[in-house]
Write a protein that holds these residues in place. Structure first.
Motif, short mmCIF file in Angstrom:
data_model
loop_
_atom_site.label_atom_id
_atom_site.label_comp_id
_atom_site.label_asym_id
_atom_site.label_seq_id
_atom_site.Cartn_x
_atom_site.Cartn_y
_atom_site.Cartn_z
N ASP A 9 -11.14 -7.84 -1.56
CA ASP A 9 -10.07 -7.05 -2.40
C ASP A 9 -9.67 -5.99 -1.20
OD1 ASP A 9 -8.71 -5.74 -4.28
OD2 ASP A 9 -10.61 -4.35 -4.60
N LEU A 10 -8.68 -6.72 -0.53
CA LEU A 10 -8.14 -5.78 0.67
C LEU A 10 -6.95 -5.27 0.23
CD1 LEU A 10 -8.28 -8.48 3.34
CD2 LEU A 10 -9.93 -6.48 3.36
N ALA A 11 -6.70 -3.75 0.58
CA ALA A 11 -5.33 -3.33 0.23
C ALA A 11 -4.72 -2.58 1.63
CB ALA A 11 -5.54 -2.21 -0.85
N PRO A 12 -3.62 -2.37 1.63
CA PRO A 12 -3.09 -1.56 2.99
C PRO A 12 -3.71 -0.32 2.85
CG PRO A 12 -1.40 -1.94 1.22
CD PRO A 12 -2.55 -2.48 0.56
N ILE A 13 -4.57 -0.05 3.96
CA ILE A 13 -5.32 1.31 4.11
C ILE A 13 -4.43 2.31 4.55
CG2 ILE A 13 -6.94 2.29 5.58
CD1 ILE A 13 -8.77 -0.08 5.66
N GLY A 14 -3.24 2.24 5.25
CA GLY A 14 -2.48 3.31 5.48
C GLY A 14 -0.73 2.68 5.38
N GLU A 15 0.00 3.40 4.87
CA GLU A 15 1.51 2.95 4.84
C GLU A 15 1.72 2.94 6.37
OE1 GLU A 15 3.94 5.44 2.68
OE2 GLU A 15 5.76 4.21 3.28
N PHE A 16 1.32 3.60 7.36
CA PHE A 16 1.67 3.84 8.70
C PHE A 16 0.50 3.01 9.53
CE2 PHE A 16 3.66 6.91 6.34
CZ PHE A 16 5.11 6.78 6.63
N SER A 17 -0.20 2.22 9.20
CA SER A 17 -0.94 1.36 10.10
C SER A 17 0.13 0.14 10.74
CB SER A 17 -1.95 0.67 9.32
OG SER A 17 -1.43 -0.29 8.22
N PRO A 18 -0.26 -0.17 11.85
CA PRO A 18 0.61 -0.98 12.67
C PRO A 18 0.76 -2.33 12.03
CG PRO A 18 -1.22 -0.59 13.85
CD PRO A 18 -1.41 0.31 12.77
N VAL A 19 1.97 -2.89 11.92
CA VAL A 19 2.53 -4.01 11.43
C VAL A 19 1.94 -5.30 12.58
CG1 VAL A 19 4.18 -5.59 10.83
CG2 VAL A 19 4.50 -3.21 10.06
#
Lengths: 261, 261
Positions: A9-19
């Motif tokens: 159940d992974l979700a983007p931890i931060g909108e601004f974590s690196p792509v």
């Protein structure tokens, strides 16, 4: 690959974590193991530039050990320029930078900058080149800085997922505040000096009783040596109770044997 | 596996670098990729405790990407106790330590201790458990301390070689003094303030000549903004020469066009 239901159940931890941007990746398995390495370090956003065998590829999902959500959300781009067009800082991994005038960072240094960008709400990206050739000069011209891994110069061969893991690990570690060393004590606690002294009293009393410390001249030094030994590490209160029992039993057993003679 | 001739020219970098001990490894491929990860971080000594499929296994060499020397020198042991018998400090990797009273270290903290042991000429070892189950409680009782990787708690799945890579990477990094950020300048150098000022003079002179700065009131602010832009990053002397050329050519072209009218 729509309608998938498995995976963590992974979700983007931060909108601004690196792509993470894989440029012309060759093997779909490596895209999968990259997703796994990203998940380990709390990265979520994955982009693929012209994957050799097309996309999606079932083999990537098999290799991801449950990092399905990252693969489900991955996007495909025709060019590096397109993949980075909405980003504000881009770092390119490059094992042996040559003839390029560009800042070169360690993974740890880059992670610190990526975290600083995150705090400033800047969108960042990490470019990883194809398995064999690495990024070409035009790819690297799209980046603000290069990242070079300081590894054994006699053996630099790192696979794609491992290169991603090192960056994901450094990204995670930067924000981690686990103490370098701690003691797991569960239901007990690190003994106080008083608790330790209490045990030392018990030990010395019984050693006096059995005659082990009968040499009055050597006695102070022997006691001090025992003290040094038990002071050296962190002893827990539970371990001291065990040691009290050990001393009592040995001492009692000795008396019992004597009494039986 | 005697008489092998391939692979990288790896040698034990230090007599007191930590021994990697794989306890009951299941897949020979993972022994090979472990050797590769060790080589990346300058580790050399490998011991195997009861490898499931026996040893040697050709598949390990195929998977090692040239870290043959490490596999050639690996030794096989029946028990963990035997594999650690000549070592002085042993660390056991353990993803989720429970009900154990034992120091718990981060990989970075452990690397610092391992380097301290190296300086004291103490023999150290790192225990890694089997792929699925990990180390059991008796294995962990052979260790001075546990190492727990601070990774995304929502996704801790790390394969054997990746777990080894993180420790090998931290071991290497501890002794590495690469600056976190540097500028590769090759045959040029970071411009001095005088060289930069020289270019600014040229630019402003030509902008004055073409009338771009004719508004006397706005002129100081416009010049300052240009100055801020060029001061922001590290400019190289070579780049300034290029910029001189750009300004001259634009300025010259403008005159040429005017002259041609």
């Amino acid at each position: 690959m729509t309608g998938r239901d498995g995976g963590a159940d992974l979700a983007p931890i931060g909108e601004f974590s690196p792509v993470v941007i894989l440029v012309r990746p060759q093997l779909a398995e490596n895209v999968g193991t990259t997703a796994r390495a990203m998940a380990n370090g709390g990265l979520f956003h994955l982009r693929l530039v012209s994957p050799r065998d097309g996309w999606p590829q079932e083999r990537a999902w098999y290799a991801s050990s449950g990092a399905d959500r990252i693969l489900d959300a991955a996007t495909v781009h025709e060019t590096v320029a397109d993949a980075v067009s909405d980003l504000q800082h881009v770092y390119a991994t490059c094992p042996r930078p040559r003839h390029i005038v560009k800042p070169v960072m360690t993974p740890r240094g880059a992670a610190a900058e990526l975290r600083a960008c995150e705090r400033r709400s800047l969108r960042t990206g990490l470019l990883f080149g194809p398995e064999r050739a690495g990024l070409d000069n035009d790819d690297m011209a799209c980046a603000d800085a290069l990242i070079r891994y300081p590894l054994n110069p006699g053996f630099m061969s790192l696979n794609l997922a491992q290169a991603v893991l090192v960056m994901a690990y450094e990204w995670w570690m930067y924000a981690d505040d686990t103490p370098p060393r701690t003691l797991m004590t569960n239901e007990t606690h690190v003994a106080t000096k008083g608790e330790l002294e209490n045990f030392m009293d018990h030990l010395i009393r019984d050693l006096d009783a059995c005659g082990f410390l009968r040499n009055e001249q050597k006695r102070p030094g022997m006691v001090r040596n025992l003290r040094h030994l038990f002071q050296r590490g962190e002893v827990t209160e539970q371990e001291l109770r065990t040691l009290h029992g050990v001393v009592s039993e040995l001492s009692h057993g000795r008396h019992a044997r004597r009494g039986g003679k």
